[in-house]
Structure formats: structure tokens, C-alpha cells
Write a protein that holds these residues in place. Structure first.
Motif, PDB file in Angstrom:
ATOM      1  N   VAL A  14     -16.748  11.861 -58.045  1.00 11.72           N
ATOM      2  CA  VAL A  14     -17.838  12.757 -57.657  1.00 11.72           C
ATOM      3  C   VAL A  14     -19.161  12.011 -57.763  1.00 11.72           C
ATOM      4  N   LEU A  15     -19.814  11.819 -56.634  1.00  6.95           N
ATOM      5  CA  LEU A  15     -21.006  10.976 -56.588  1.00  6.95           C
ATOM      6  C   LEU A  15     -22.133  11.495 -57.462  1.00  6.95           C
ATOM      7  N   GLY A  16     -22.307  12.807 -57.514  1.00  6.45           N
ATOM      8  CA  GLY A  16     -23.427  13.377 -58.260  1.00  6.45           C
ATOM      9  C   GLY A  16     -23.342  13.212 -59.758  1.00  6.45           C
ATOM     10  N   TYR A  17     -22.187  12.789 -60.260  1.00  9.94           N
ATOM     11  CA  TYR A  17     -22.030  12.604 -61.698  1.00  9.94           C
ATOM     12  C   TYR A  17     -22.486  11.223 -62.178  1.00  9.94           C
ATOM     13  N   HIS A  18     -22.812  10.320 -61.248  1.00  7.25           N
ATOM     14  CA  HIS A  18     -23.043   8.924 -61.613  1.00  7.25           C
ATOM     15  C   HIS A  18     -24.248   8.336 -60.881  1.00  7.25           C
ATOM     16  N   HIS A  19     -24.955   7.452 -61.536  1.00 13.01           N
ATOM     17  CA  HIS A  19     -25.933   6.617 -60.846  1.00 13.01           C
ATOM     18  C   HIS A  19     -25.159   5.570 -60.042  1.00 13.01           C
ATOM     19  N   PRO A  20     -25.621   5.217 -58.844  1.00 16.31           N
ATOM     20  CA  PRO A  20     -24.889   4.221 -58.046  1.00 16.31           C
ATOM     21  C   PRO A  20     -24.624   2.911 -58.772  1.00 16.31           C
ATOM     22  N   LEU A  21     -25.570   2.454 -59.601  1.00 13.16           N
ATOM     23  CA  LEU A  21     -25.342   1.199 -60.306  1.00 13.16           C
ATOM     24  C   LEU A  21     -24.305   1.350 -61.420  1.00 13.16           C
ATOM     25  N   GLU A  22     -24.154   2.547 -61.934  1.00 18.04           N
ATOM     26  CA  GLU A  22     -23.083   2.813 -62.891  1.00 18.04           C
ATOM     27  C   GLU A  22     -21.718   2.622 -62.216  1.00 18.04           C
ATOM     28  N   ILE A  23     -21.598   3.149 -61.004  1.00 11.45           N
ATOM     29  CA  ILE A  23     -20.360   2.967 -60.244  1.00 11.45           C
ATOM     30  C   ILE A  23     -20.172   1.503 -59.882  1.00 11.45           C
ATOM     31  N   ALA A  24     -21.255   0.862 -59.441  1.00  5.08           N
ATOM     32  CA  ALA A  24     -21.163  -0.545 -59.034  1.00  5.08           C
ATOM     33  C   ALA A  24     -20.700  -1.420 -60.189  1.00  5.08           C
ATOM     34  N   LYS A  25     -21.181  -1.170 -61.400  1.00  6.72           N
ATOM     35  CA  LYS A  25     -20.785  -1.981 -62.550  1.00  6.72           C
ATOM     36  C   LYS A  25     -19.356  -1.667 -62.976  1.00  6.72           C
ATOM     37  N   ARG A  26     -19.059  -0.388 -63.196  1.00  7.79           N
ATOM     38  CA  ARG A  26     -17.755  -0.029 -63.751  1.00  7.79           C
ATOM     39  C   ARG A  26     -16.626  -0.303 -62.755  1.00  7.79           C
ATOM     40  N   TYR A  27     -16.812   0.116 -61.537  1.00  8.96           N
ATOM     41  CA  TYR A  27     -15.740  -0.087 -60.555  1.00  8.96           C
ATOM     42  C   TYR A  27     -15.792  -1.481 -59.946  1.00  8.96           C
ATOM     43  N   SER A  63      -9.918   3.875 -66.622  1.00  8.04           N
ATOM     44  CA  SER A  63      -8.996   3.359 -67.635  1.00  8.04           C
ATOM     45  C   SER A  63      -7.572   3.317 -67.110  1.00  8.04           C
ATOM     46  N   THR A  64      -7.186   4.313 -66.310  1.00  4.61           N
ATOM     47  CA  THR A  64      -5.830   4.343 -65.750  1.00  4.61           C
ATOM     48  C   THR A  64      -5.596   3.139 -64.847  1.00  4.61           C
ATOM     49  N   PHE A  65      -6.498   2.903 -63.933  1.00  8.20           N
ATOM     50  CA  PHE A  65      -6.333   1.780 -63.006  1.00  8.20           C
ATOM     51  C   PHE A  65      -6.478   0.435 -63.714  1.00  8.20           C
ATOM     52  N   GLY A  66      -7.300   0.391 -64.756  1.00  9.30           N
ATOM     53  CA  GLY A  66      -7.419  -0.850 -65.502  1.00  9.30           C
ATOM     54  C   GLY A  66      -6.087  -1.261 -66.103  1.00  9.30           C
ATOM     55  N   PHE A  67      -5.337  -0.289 -66.636  1.00 18.11           N
ATOM     56  CA  PHE A  67      -4.012  -0.587 -67.178  1.00 18.11           C
ATOM     57  C   PHE A  67      -3.060  -1.000 -66.068  1.00 18.11           C
TER      58      PHE A  67
END
Length: 290
Positions: free
Chosen positions: A92-105, A72-76
Motif C-alpha cells: 500500500v503506497l500511502g503507508y510508506h515514503h517512496p525512499l523507504e520502499i526504495a531502501k527496503r525493497y 521478511s518473508t521474501f528475504g527468507f
């Protein structure tokens, strides 16, 4: 001093005890945006924002308890800037599925026009892993597989991957990153983190290591020519030009290809003023001159 490459460790968004200025507690997104715009105009390469979902109260005295969400910070900030890059330092990689990162970021990369650098780490806060239902034991091997999955998935609409922990295919991820190759920097302070960065990433962001130890570790690997070594410097007070120049030169000689600076300031306005002095001292080129 010859021209250096400098990135900015963002104030306000992460408040570490003994490092953050008192003014940061009452500052907000408006002040951060002013600093971001100034940093971009002056020629700094990136801004940072780290990730912690929740920090145990007993740990906060050492690590700090304020961590703004990087997405959210970078989006602004993406809407207020045009060139400066955004570094998750670290996700932190262990907190996310890779596709979650791929979509959001990947969405962040799209709306920022390709200015994402993924700074990632294995993580070390057991209580946070347990809170999120993430596996703490074996997190290093999981991170390695996540990195391979991310490299296969970040910049394509139909990612497919078969690894030891993650397996997927036949899925559509839109939007995805617009950069053909999103830079991935690995944080850490161990030899394993450095090997992980060289083998699976594009840069290494160490912390808490002495210059001699850094040199020894860097001498033990053979990274590619475009590999980034991002070393911290600061907190700096650029009004003391001699001391600041000495710290920057020492950091450069330790092997830094980019120096991540922290500024000691008394207010947002003072922070911007000191950014100007540091940019002049370091020989940064304003964006209008590139």
C-alpha cells in the motif's frame, strides 16, 4: 493446451476465508519454502505476499486476518531459491515514503539477485490508514506521485525527485535495486487503477471483475507491448484436468499475459503434488530446461 505463463498466489502467508485450506493455519516457513522451491523448479514465474499491518477484527471475517510481512518473508525465500520472482501483491503506497520502499525493497532486490516485482495499490482500509497516521482522503493522487517518485528512485544511489507530495535530493540510498528497471504492477478494480497502471507502471493486477468487464476495460486503453495483465484463476484442483484447463483458457482469453493461480490442497505435500500436475497441464518448462 499451449504453454502458459503462471505465477503462484502463495498459500500460508495470506489466509482468506473460504479460500485458504485448513492446513495452512498450522503451516510455517518450512512448508512455504518447500512450496517455493518446487514452484521454481517447475517453471512458475513468481510467488506473492501481501501487506496489512493490522486488520480490524470486524473486517477480518471477510478479508482475513493473517498477512505475513512481505519483506521478511521474501528475504527468507530468497536464500532458498535462485530464479523465481517475488511479487508484493500488494504494497500500500500511502503507508510508506517512496525512499523507504526504495531502501527496503531495493535491499531485497539486491540480496535476491534482481528478482523483485513491486505490486502496489492505493489501499481501501480506512481504519488501517488512520492507525498508521496516513491520509485516506486523496490517497489516489498521493499514490500517483509516489509511483513517479519510485520510478525515479528505485535503481539509483542518489535519487532526486520533485513532485506534488514528495520532494527530495542530495540523499544517498545504498543498497538500491540492482535491476535497472524494477517492474511495477498496479492492483485495483477501477478504470482509474488501469489508467494508473498503463501510465505509471508495467502491469495491472485486477481483482473482483467479471470477464466481460475486464475485456471492456482493457479495450479502452492502449498499453505498450510489454505491459503485463495479471489475472487470477482459482482456487484450482489440477486433479480435475478438464475443469482446470477450461479455467486457464478462459482466463487467457480474458486478456491475461500471466495467470496468478491459487491451488486448493489438503497439505503442503498435496500442494506440491498439485503444482506438478498443473505445471504439466499448462506446459510449463522446468527451470533446468530453460
Amino acid at each position: 493446451m499451449s504453454s502458459l505463463r503462471l505465477g503462484l498466489t502463495s498459500p500460508i502467508v495470506t489466509r482468506l476465508p473460504g479460500v485458504a485450506g485448513g492446513w495452512e493455519a498450522s503451516a510455517g516457513i518450512a512448508e512455504l519454502a518447500d512450496i517455493a522451491v518446487a514452484a521454481e523448479e517447475l517453471g512458475f514465474e513468481y510467488l506473492t505476499c501481501s501487506e496489512h499491518v493490522a486488520v480490524p477484527t470486524g473486517v477480518a471475517a471477510q478479508r482475513g486476518g493473517t498477512y505475513w510481512d512481505p519483506l521478511s518473508t521474501f528475504g527468507f525465500l530468497a536464500a532458498r531459491t535462485r530464479r523465481i520472482r517475488f511479487v508484493t501483491q500488494v504494497l500500500v503506497l500511502g503507508y510508506h515514503h517512496p525512499l523507504e520502499i526504495a531502501k527496503r525493497y531495493g535491499t531485497l532486490d539486491t540480496i535476491s539477485g534482481g528478482r523483485l516485482t513491486l505490486g502496489v495499490g492505493v489501499g481501501s482500509l480506512r481504519e488501517e490508514f488512520e492507525l498508521l497516521g496516513a491520509e485516506f482522503a486523496g490517497r489516489g493522487a498521493l499514490a500517483d506521485d509516489a509511483l513517479r517518485a519510485l520510478r525515479a528512485s528505485l535503481s539509483v544511489p542518489e535519487p532526486a525527485y520533485e513532485g506534488s507530495a514528495y520532494r527530495y535530493g542530495g540523499m544517498l540510498v545504498e543498497p538500491h535495486a540492482v535491476q535497472p528497471h524494477v517492474p511495477i504492477w498496479v492492483g485495483g478494480r477501477t478504470r482509474r487503477s488501469l489508467r494508473r497502471a498503463v501510465e505509471l507502471g508495467d502491469g495491472w493486477v485486477p481483482f473482483g471483475l467479471g470477464r466481460g468487464q475486464l475485456a471492456e476495460m482493457l479495450d479502452s486503453v492502449s498499453p505498450p507491448d510489454d505491459f503485463e495483465v495479471v489475472l487470477p484463476a482459482g482456487p484450482l484442483d489440477p486433479t480435475d484436468e478438464q475443469a482446470t484447463a477450461a479455467v486457464l483458457e478462459k482466463t487467457r482469453r480474458a486478456g491475461a499475459t500471466i495467470i496468478g493461480v491459487t491451488i486448493r490442497a489438503d497439505s503442503a505435500g498435496d500442494h506440491v503434488d498439485k503444482l506438478r500436475r498443473l505445471a504439466d497441464l499448462a506446459g510449463l518448462k522446468p527451470t533446468g530446461e530453460r
